[in-house]
Design a protein around this motif. Structure first.
Motif: not given
Length: 82
Positions: A38-63
């Motif tokens: 859950s978002p409440q349980n997000l910790v700093p160590g999650d950001i690097t992995e999450l950033a990779e997923w967010l980059k991929v997801s953003m690529a689905f939204l814009t080219k």
């Protein structure tokens, strides 16, 4: 309802520059589906992995690679700061 942590709020704030008011639901969805937490349980160590997923997801939204790269750089900066 449990409060959402500051790190989550920073992610939403960065993302709102790119997705506007949908940033909150976008980030929440990504955390739940890719990190299985859950978002409440997000910790700093999650950001690097999450950033990779967010980059991929953003690529689905814009080219627009410039937008995607700028967003990813902002996320990497957050990861370095946490």
């Amino acid at each position: 309802m449990a409060s959402v942590n500051l790190l989550y709020n920073r992610l939403v704030w960065i993302t709102s520059d790119y997705l506007g008011p949908t940033a909150d639901s976008f980030i929440s969805h990504q955390i739940k589906n890719h990190l299985n937490k859950s978002p409440q349980n997000l910790v700093p160590g999650d950001i690097t992995e999450l950033a990779e997923w967010l980059k991929v997801s953003m690529a689905f939204l814009t080219k627009d690679t410039s937008t995607i790269n700028n967003y990813f750089e902002a996320l990497k900066k957050l990861a370095r700061e946490t």
